[in-house]
Write an enzyme that holds these catalytic residues in place. Sequence first.
Site, PDB file in Angstrom:
ATOM      1  N   VAL A  64       0.530  -1.335  -0.176  1.00  0.00           N
ATOM      2  CA  VAL A  64       0.046   0.080   0.053  1.00  0.00           C
ATOM      3  C   VAL A  64       0.662   1.037   0.078  1.00  0.00           C
ATOM      4  CG1 VAL A  64      -1.464   1.299   1.752  1.00  0.00           C
ATOM      5  CG2 VAL A  64      -1.738  -1.382   1.558  1.00  0.00           C
ATOM      6  N   CYS A  65       0.428   2.413  -0.486  1.00  0.00           N
ATOM      7  CA  CYS A  65       1.183   3.139  -1.150  1.00  0.00           C
ATOM      8  C   CYS A  65       0.193   4.391  -0.413  1.00  0.00           C
ATOM      9  CB  CYS A  65       1.520   4.045  -2.358  1.00  0.00           C
ATOM     10  SG  CYS A  65       1.778   5.631  -2.392  1.00  0.00           S
TER      11      CYS A  65
END
Lengths: 132, 950
Positions: A64-65
Site C-alpha cells: 500500500v502506498c
Amino acid sequence: MKAPDGSLDLLNWTAGIPGKSNTLWDNATYPLTIIFPEEYPAKPPKVKFPAGFYHPNVYPSGTVCLSILNEEQDWRPAISLKQILLGVQELLNTPNPDSPAQEPAWRLYTKDRVAYEKKIREQTKRYANPDK
Amino acid sequence: MNCKFFGALTYTVNLNLHIGELAKKENEQQLIQIRTTLLNQVLQLINDDTVLQSGMFVVKKMLSNLSLLFMNSSGLWSDPLLALIDCIVSGQVSDSNIADDQIDEALGRLPWPQIYILLLFAQILAEELVKKEATNVSNVQTHTSVHQHLFPTVQKLMTFLLNLSPEQKLIDTWLDCLVSWVGYASKAEFDSTERYDLTSLLSICISLVPSTDYAISQKAIETLSEALETNATFFNSHLKADLLSMLFGEVGVQYVRYFSSQQDEKSVADFARLIIAFLDTDLNALVLKLNDDENAYIFDFLVVLTDYPGIPIDEESVSREFADFWLRFADYCICEDTTLQTLLNDKPGGHEVLSEKIRALFERVTQIYWKKAHVPEDEEGFSQYKQEFALYRRDIGDLFESVYPLVRLPLIINLLMTIERSIQTRKLEDIEPSLYLVTCISKDFGDGEVDPQLVQHLSAILDSNLLPIVLQLRTDRFRYLVSTSIQFFSSADWFYKTNAGTKYLPQILSFLFDCMTDTNLYQLSSSKAISSICSQCRYSLVEFLPSFETIITEMINNTTIDPVVRQRIINAYASIIEGVKDPVIQGENLFKLFDLLDKKSVSVFAELATANAEEREKMVDYLISLISSVSAVGRGMRLPDEVDGYYTEEQELKVREYWTADPMGIHSKLLTIITNFTMTNEILSENYQIIEEAVNLFKCGLTESLPGPFVFDCATILQFIVTKFNSLKKSHAYPLLYSLLNSVVTAHYRTLDIEALHGTINTIFLSKLPVIEDDPDLVQSSLNLFSTMLTTRPSLLLSNENLLMALLEFAFRHLGSNERFVLKALEKFWTRFITLRKGDRQDTVIVKRLFNETELGYVLTFNVLKYMLATQRSNLETFIEIIKQLVAKYPMMMNKWLREAFQKLNVEREKEIENWEIFVKKIMLTRGTRSANDLIKDFWLEVNGLINYN
C-alpha cells in the site's frame, strides 16, 4: 500469524479490512498482511494486500502506498495500528490520484470512472463476505 | 433561565479569548477582580431556588468558568474549591480561607443542595483539568498545585459527605466525581511526577457495593469498573484483596442471584465487566490461583457467569464480555508459559499439574461457547441482531483458535466427534457450530503434518454422508450449515493433501458444484472454494478433468453466470490442466476450452449489431468476461518460478517439441480469438478492457523459459501492436500497447529484431507525435518505453538517429510539464540517457559525442534550470536528479553549460538571478553526490524569494 511451532509471530500479522458501508467496497473483507520491521515504531510497518490488488495506490506487489506508511513522509512512531487500518480502509474508497502506484487502476480511475467502478465491483465479489 | 445561560456562556467565550493576556503577571489585579465577580455570580445563582430547581445547567457553566480561571492562574489561586466553600459558608466573597481543621465543621453547617454544588464543582474541576492540553511548564505547575492544595480539599469534602449517609442523588454525584478524579489523577501521573493516593476514596466506593440499595450497588460497580479500566495502579493490594473477597464471595453471589431473578441481565453484565477489569490487572495471580484447589470457587463462579442463560446478544451479553477475557487469559497462559514454569520450579511436577488444570478449565469454557455458537432458530427475531451475532461468533472462533495450543487435539477431535454423533442421531443443529469452530481452529494448519486422528475423523464424517445430508438441507433454516460447510472445505487443504483425504476430493468438488449451480446464494463462496481446491490439489485432480467438461461448457454458454464465478471455474480447470505434465493432454484440453469459447463468442458477436443498448451492454460484459477468462488461463498456465527440476529432461524435450510444433493449433486459435475480439468488431475494437485483456494474454508468455501455449514469438506480438495501433480511432488504449512493447523489450531485448522494433516505434510514436504531445499519459507511457530500452540495451534506441533526435527534442519540450508523473518519467529517461549504465562501447561513443560535440549538454542544462526555477517545490526532485547526473558525468563541460545557461536565463528573465556564480562553484564541488540536494533546494528557495522553515 503463527510460527511453525505454534507460537505467535509478532512481526507478521494478518488482518482483514472490511469495505466501508455504502461504498463500492462494502460487503467484502480485503486480506492484508502487516509486516513490522525490527526497528518498529521508529520505522513504519509494511502493509500489503495480495499481489495484483486493484487500486490506484497499491503497487503491483500489493504494497500500500500511503503517506502515513512512508518513513520519509508522514510516518510518526505515535501512529497506532488502528489509525493505519482506518487509513487503509479510507484509502480504498478515496484513492489519491497524485500518488499512483499501479498503472492500470490509476489510469482507469483518472480516465474512465465507470469502467474503474466496474472493476472494483468485480474485485469486491472476489473478496465477498461469506453468503449467509 | 436561557438568558442567564447566555450570560454564563459570554463569560466562557471572553475567558477563552483573553485568558492568555489575563494570565500575565501585570494583569494580576484584573484576574482577581474577575474571579471575585464570578464567585459573586455563583453565590447569587445557588441562593436562588428557581435556579436550583430548573437552572442547574447555568450553575454548571459558571463552575466550568471558575475552573477555567483556576487553570490559568495557578500561581495566584491555589484552591478554588476551598474558596467556594468559604464563600458559601460566609455568604460573601472573601479573601480569607478556612483552616484545614475547620472544613468539616463548616461543611456540617451547609444544607444538602449547597454541598451538592460543591461536589459538582469538584467533579467539573477534574474534568476541565483532564481537557487541558499538552505538557508544558504551566501544566506541571498546575499539577503540583492541584496535588498540594486542591486534591486534599476534594478528599476532605468527599470523605465528609459519605460519612453522613446522604441521599441517592448525592451518592451518584459522589461516584461520578470519583471517576473524574481517577481520570485526572491518571493523567497527572502520566504528565508529571505527582503521585496520587486514592485508596481511601476507592475503599469507600468498594464499601458501597454491598449496599442494600441495589441502585447504589450498581452505580458503585460501574464506578469501580471505570476506575480499574482507567488506571488499575490506584488499587493497592489491600483494595484488591477487598475486591476479591467481595466479588467472589457472598456479595457477588447475592448480587448476581438478585439481578438474575429480576431478569436484569444488563446489571449482571456490568458486574461481569467489573470482574474482568479486576482480573485483568493481574492475570499471573489468576493463573497461579488455579494451582490451589481452595480457589476452585473463583473459577467455578467465572464459568457459571460465562454460562449465563439466554441467547447471546439477544438475551444476554455476559458471555460476550467473557469471550474476550478468556481469550486474553488463554494467550497469557501460552505466552507466559516459561515464566510460569520458573515460578513453579520449586514444586516438582507443579507445572504439569497447572497445565492440566488450565486445560481442564478451558475444556469447560469451550463447551459453554460451543453451545453459545449455535445460530438461533428464530428467523425473524434473529435478523434484528444477525450482524452483531456474527461478530460474537467470530470472537468465539478466535477464542477456540487461541485455546487450541492449550487443549490441543482433544478440542478439535471433540468437535469432529460431535459432528459424527450428530449425523448418526440426526441432531443436525449441532453440526454447524462444530464445523464452524473446526474451521476456525484448522484454517491455519498450513503445510505441516496433521495428526492422523484428525484425518481419520474427518474421513468418518464424510463416510457418514455429511455432504448429501447438507445438500438435502438446503432450506432457509439450514443455510448456515451449507455456508459453513463451503467455508470449511475451502480451507481444509491440510486434509486433501493427505493420501486418505485425496480420495474424497471428487465427492467434495461435486458437493461444491451442486451448491454453486443450485442457487445464486452460494455461487461466490463455492466457486472460491473450488478454485482454491483445484489450485492446491491440481496434481491429484487430473482424473477429474473429464467431469469438468460439462461444467465448463455451462460456464461458457450460460451468459447469466457471474463473470467472477466463470473466471474462477475456468481458472480452476486451467490449474488442473497445468498440473498435467504431458503436453499432449494439456493441448487437447486447452483446445476444447478455447474452441468452445471461440465458437460461443463468435455467435455473440453476430448478435451485437442488432441488440438494443441494454442487451448490448450485457453482451459486452459477457464477452469481456470470456476474454478475461482466456488471459486468466494464461496466468494459471505459467510455469513455476523455479523451473529447474520441474520437468525431467525427457519431459522438457517433449514439451519443447510439442509446443514448437503445436499440432492442435492452440497458438493460431488464440490469435483468432484475439483478432476476433480486438479487430473485427467495431463495438469491441475500441473497448479498453478487451484490449487490456488481449495485452495481458500476450504478456503471460513473455517471461516463460520454455515454449508453451501462451508463448508467442516477438514478431507476432509486434505485428499485433502495429495492426491494433493503426486500427484504433481513439488514443485511450495507446498506453496499453506501449506497455506491451515495454514488456517485450524487457523480456527479449537481447534477441529482438532491431528493424522490426524501429518499424513498430515508427508507427506508434513518430507517426503519432502530434497526438502523443497533447496527452500527458501518452508522453509518460512512451518515455517509460524508451527508458526501458536505455536500461536494457541502449543500442535499440541509439542506433536510429532520426528516432533519437526526435525523441531528445520531445524530452526537452516536456521538461516544462506540470504533471508530476510526466516529470518522473522524464527524470528516469534523462538520468538513464546521461549515465548509460548498460551501453556498450559504441553506445557510449554516440552519447559522449552528443554531449561533447553538439549543443545537447548546454540545451539540456538550460532547459532543466529554466523549468526547475519555475516549477513547484514538490517537483524539484526530478530536476535535482538530472543536474546531479550531469555534474557527475560531465564535470568539466557542466561548469561551462551552467555559466552559459545562467547568463542566458538572466537575459530572458524579468528578475535577475543573483549569486549564481557561487551556486555553480558549490554545485561543482558536490560532484553530483547527495549533498547537492540541499544546495539546489536552497538555491531554488532563494531565487523564488522563499524561506526554508525546516
